[in-house]
Scaffold this motif. Sequence first.
Motif, PDB file in Angstrom:
ATOM      1  N   LEU A 175       0.846  -1.183  -0.155  1.00 16.02           N
ATOM      2  CA  LEU A 175       0.090  -0.154   0.048  1.00 16.02           C
ATOM      3  C   LEU A 175       0.801   1.287  -0.119  1.00 16.02           C
ATOM      4  O   LEU A 175       0.700   2.086  -0.874  1.00 16.02           O
ATOM      5  N   ASP A 176       1.866   1.385   0.813  1.00 25.22           N
ATOM      6  CA  ASP A 176       2.631   2.609   0.989  1.00 25.22           C
ATOM      7  C   ASP A 176       3.970   2.361   0.430  1.00 25.22           C
ATOM      8  O   ASP A 176       5.148   2.281   0.967  1.00 25.22           O
ATOM      9  N   SER A 177       3.845   2.453  -0.862  1.00 20.69           N
ATOM     10  CA  SER A 177       4.946   2.288  -1.677  1.00 20.69           C
ATOM     11  C   SER A 177       5.024   3.124  -3.076  1.00 20.69           C
ATOM     12  O   SER A 177       4.247   4.021  -2.940  1.00 20.69           O
ATOM     13  N   GLU A 178       6.235   3.197  -3.686  1.00 18.30           N
ATOM     14  CA  GLU A 178       6.096   3.804  -5.143  1.00 18.30           C
ATOM     15  C   GLU A 178       5.105   3.599  -5.882  1.00 18.30           C
ATOM     16  O   GLU A 178       4.739   2.651  -6.037  1.00 18.30           O
ATOM     17  N   PRO A 179       4.566   4.863  -6.228  1.00 20.74           N
ATOM     18  CA  PRO A 179       3.336   4.599  -7.283  1.00 20.74           C
ATOM     19  C   PRO A 179       3.681   3.914  -8.228  1.00 20.74           C
ATOM     20  O   PRO A 179       4.819   4.164  -8.902  1.00 20.74           O
ATOM     21  N   VAL A 180       3.004   3.022  -8.755  1.00 19.18           N
ATOM     22  CA  VAL A 180       3.277   2.025  -9.891  1.00 19.18           C
ATOM     23  C   VAL A 180       3.591   2.743 -11.197  1.00 19.18           C
ATOM     24  O   VAL A 180       4.578   2.514 -11.974  1.00 19.18           O
ATOM     25  N   TRP A 181       2.814   3.931 -11.651  1.00 23.24           N
ATOM     26  CA  TRP A 181       3.071   4.488 -12.689  1.00 23.24           C
ATOM     27  C   TRP A 181       4.504   5.322 -12.708  1.00 23.24           C
ATOM     28  O   TRP A 181       4.979   5.714 -13.848  1.00 23.24           O
ATOM     29  N   SER A 182       5.029   5.498 -11.620  1.00 24.39           N
ATOM     30  CA  SER A 182       6.414   6.232 -11.775  1.00 24.39           C
ATOM     31  C   SER A 182       7.601   5.182 -11.656  1.00 24.39           C
ATOM     32  O   SER A 182       8.692   5.494 -11.799  1.00 24.39           O
ATOM     33  N   ASP A 184       9.724   2.139 -13.258  1.00 20.52           N
ATOM     34  CA  ASP A 184      10.004   1.631 -14.480  1.00 20.52           C
ATOM     35  C   ASP A 184      10.304   0.146 -14.297  1.00 20.52           C
ATOM     36  O   ASP A 184      11.611  -0.367 -13.805  1.00 20.52           O
ATOM     37  N   LEU A 185       9.592  -0.631 -14.392  1.00 22.13           N
ATOM     38  CA  LEU A 185       9.588  -2.007 -13.829  1.00 22.13           C
ATOM     39  C   LEU A 185       9.875  -3.130 -15.244  1.00 22.13           C
ATOM     40  O   LEU A 185       9.554  -2.625 -16.002  1.00 22.13           O
ATOM     41  N   PRO A 186      10.759  -4.120 -14.708  1.00 27.40           N
ATOM     42  CA  PRO A 186      11.504  -4.962 -15.688  1.00 27.40           C
ATOM     43  C   PRO A 186       9.958  -5.638 -16.371  1.00 27.40           C
ATOM     44  O   PRO A 186       9.307  -6.341 -15.417  1.00 27.40           O
ATOM     45  N   ALA A 187      10.141  -6.088 -17.632  1.00 24.28           N
ATOM     46  CA  ALA A 187       8.894  -6.939 -18.208  1.00 24.28           C
ATOM     47  C   ALA A 187       9.075  -8.270 -17.669  1.00 24.28           C
ATOM     48  O   ALA A 187       7.977  -8.921 -17.785  1.00 24.28           O
ATOM     49  N   ASP A 188      10.002  -8.812 -17.044  1.00 21.45           N
ATOM     50  CA  ASP A 188       9.887 -10.341 -16.499  1.00 21.45           C
ATOM     51  C   ASP A 188       9.853 -10.297 -14.937  1.00 21.45           C
ATOM     52  O   ASP A 188      10.330 -11.356 -14.398  1.00 21.45           O
ATOM     53  N   ALA A 189       9.308  -9.274 -14.416  1.00 20.46           N
ATOM     54  CA  ALA A 189       9.283  -9.261 -12.946  1.00 20.46           C
ATOM     55  C   ALA A 189       8.116 -10.212 -12.632  1.00 20.46           C
ATOM     56  O   ALA A 189       7.222 -10.704 -13.482  1.00 20.46           O
ATOM     57  N   ILE A 190       8.076 -10.822 -11.378  1.00 18.63           N
ATOM     58  CA  ILE A 190       7.144 -11.729 -10.735  1.00 18.63           C
ATOM     59  C   ILE A 190       6.496 -10.628  -9.892  1.00 18.63           C
ATOM     60  O   ILE A 190       7.035  -9.826  -8.892  1.00 18.63           O
ATOM     61  N   LEU A 191       4.900 -10.261 -10.177  1.00 17.27           N
ATOM     62  CA  LEU A 191       4.284  -9.264  -9.219  1.00 17.27           C
ATOM     63  C   LEU A 191       3.735  -9.950  -8.112  1.00 17.27           C
ATOM     64  O   LEU A 191       2.651 -10.990  -8.417  1.00 17.27           O
ATOM     65  N   ALA A 192       4.100  -9.786  -6.834  1.00 20.34           N
ATOM     66  CA  ALA A 192       3.667 -10.550  -5.921  1.00 20.34           C
ATOM     67  C   ALA A 192       2.548  -9.760  -5.124  1.00 20.34           C
ATOM     68  O   ALA A 192       2.792  -8.793  -4.751  1.00 20.34           O
ATOM     69  N   SER A 211       9.064  -2.310  -4.026  1.00 23.27           N
ATOM     70  CA  SER A 211       7.663  -2.464  -3.960  1.00 23.27           C
ATOM     71  C   SER A 211       6.969  -1.383  -4.558  1.00 23.27           C
ATOM     72  O   SER A 211       7.424  -0.276  -4.664  1.00 23.27           O
ATOM     73  N   VAL A 212       5.752  -1.632  -5.086  1.00 23.10           N
ATOM     74  CA  VAL A 212       4.947  -0.597  -5.742  1.00 23.10           C
ATOM     75  C   VAL A 212       3.500  -0.722  -5.053  1.00 23.10           C
ATOM     76  O   VAL A 212       3.020  -1.727  -4.609  1.00 23.10           O
ATOM     77  N   GLY A 213       2.875   0.418  -5.270  1.00 27.13           N
ATOM     78  CA  GLY A 213       1.584   0.546  -4.724  1.00 27.13           C
ATOM     79  C   GLY A 213       0.699   1.366  -5.443  1.00 27.13           C
ATOM     80  O   GLY A 213       1.057   1.972  -6.756  1.00 27.13           O
ATOM     81  N   ILE A 214      -0.414   1.530  -5.324  1.00 27.06           N
ATOM     82  CA  ILE A 214      -1.694   2.353  -5.924  1.00 27.06           C
ATOM     83  C   ILE A 214      -1.987   3.602  -5.058  1.00 27.06           C
ATOM     84  O   ILE A 214      -2.945   3.353  -3.800  1.00 27.06           O
ATOM     85  N   PRO A 215      -1.636   4.685  -5.072  1.00 28.54           N
ATOM     86  CA  PRO A 215      -1.958   5.918  -4.236  1.00 28.54           C
ATOM     87  C   PRO A 215      -3.594   5.972  -4.352  1.00 28.54           C
ATOM     88  O   PRO A 215      -4.299   5.648  -5.397  1.00 28.54           O
ATOM     89  N   SER A 230      -5.386  -5.651 -11.335  1.00 24.04           N
ATOM     90  CA  SER A 230      -6.044  -4.882 -12.756  1.00 24.04           C
ATOM     91  C   SER A 230      -5.257  -3.473 -12.530  1.00 24.04           C
ATOM     92  O   SER A 230      -4.817  -3.160 -13.637  1.00 24.04           O
ATOM     93  N   ALA A 231      -5.491  -2.756 -11.469  1.00 24.68           N
ATOM     94  CA  ALA A 231      -4.918  -1.392 -11.701  1.00 24.68           C
ATOM     95  C   ALA A 231      -3.403  -1.389 -11.856  1.00 24.68           C
ATOM     96  O   ALA A 231      -3.116  -0.653 -12.439  1.00 24.68           O
ATOM     97  N   ILE A 232      -2.828  -2.557 -11.032  1.00 22.77           N
ATOM     98  CA  ILE A 232      -1.214  -2.389 -11.212  1.00 22.77           C
ATOM     99  C   ILE A 232      -0.806  -2.660 -12.479  1.00 22.77           C
ATOM    100  O   ILE A 232      -0.026  -2.138 -13.331  1.00 22.77           O
ATOM    101  N   LEU A 233      -1.354  -3.697 -13.351  1.00 25.95           N
ATOM    102  CA  LEU A 233      -0.945  -4.372 -14.516  1.00 25.95           C
ATOM    103  C   LEU A 233      -1.247  -3.181 -15.760  1.00 25.95           C
ATOM    104  O   LEU A 233      -0.408  -2.928 -16.604  1.00 25.95           O
ATOM    105  N   PHE A 234      -2.375  -2.666 -15.628  1.00 22.65           N
ATOM    106  CA  PHE A 234      -2.793  -1.595 -16.735  1.00 22.65           C
ATOM    107  C   PHE A 234      -2.078  -0.443 -16.465  1.00 22.65           C
ATOM    108  O   PHE A 234      -1.560   0.379 -17.447  1.00 22.65           O
ATOM    109  N   ALA A 235      -1.858   0.166 -15.329  1.00 22.24           N
ATOM    110  CA  ALA A 235      -0.920   1.480 -14.940  1.00 22.24           C
ATOM    111  C   ALA A 235       0.313   1.075 -15.454  1.00 22.24           C
ATOM    112  O   ALA A 235       0.975   2.028 -16.033  1.00 22.24           O
ATOM    113  N   TRP A 236       0.981  -0.211 -15.257  1.00 24.86           N
ATOM    114  CA  TRP A 236       2.360  -0.384 -15.667  1.00 24.86           C
ATOM    115  C   TRP A 236       2.548  -0.504 -16.999  1.00 24.86           C
ATOM    116  O   TRP A 236       3.349   0.065 -17.646  1.00 24.86           O
TER     117      TRP A 236
END
Length: 249
Positions: A175-182, A184-192, A211-215, A230-236
């Motif tokens: 929850l309290d992490s770097e916003p996902v849209w800022s 630059d995540l690698p395309a081969d990440a495992i999103l936990a 860690s990433v979050g959704i403000p 859904s929010a994480i994947l499509f914002a990414w």
Amino acid sequence: MRSFYAAYRDPGRAVLEGYHPARHAVRFGASLELAVTYDRDRLFRLAERLDPESVPPIERVLHVVGREVFVKLSRRSLSSPLLSVAARPHWDLSEVLGRHDRPVVYLERPRNPGNVGAVVRVAAAADVGGVVVSGQVDPWFPVVLRSAAGLQYAVPVGSAELPADSGRPLVAVDLDSEPVWSADLPADAILAVGGERHGLSAAVRETAVRSVGIPMRPGVSSLNLATAVSAILFAWKAAGRARTGAEPW
């Protein structure tokens, strides 16, 4: 109808409850082995309207039974009069994790089968590399198949613990992490993503490289599991496209 009762217990078979899981299974390569309905005309009116190409593969294996028999087989109320059986695809998760071209979603011990199905549906739409589920919810349970609309046939899905060394970077949703849209995540990440009640375990948090979050608006403490994925994947995807002009995967 012993075949249906056997299919519910067979780890190599899937029982598809309703028309929508069956049509997606067929669309993504499944061969239906058996199907039953109590209202053939209603079923095929729906199929002709939504996906005429689904009619022949259903019709080839379809049996019409009485409504009482159908209700006994289905175990729950269905909005469309179809039950079918198909072989599960054999997804090799080690092979999926070894491809490194698209992210994989890891659900750590989710509790709600409907949420797991909704995540599979989102993951298929986002075209990720796979969905790995740990804990007690089997992503091939009939209720999960129904919630996913049968899209387990469109994206590799399986039960497993988080691999100790997949060679992929682990990104935790917190929850309290770097916003996902800022980020630059690698395309081969495992999103936990953690389960509905307790979130991610300390072990996964410690293993994650970031860690990433959704403000969210103050006072809103959380999102539904599938909504968060859904929010994480499509914002990414949107953020990656904005940065480079190309899809991130």
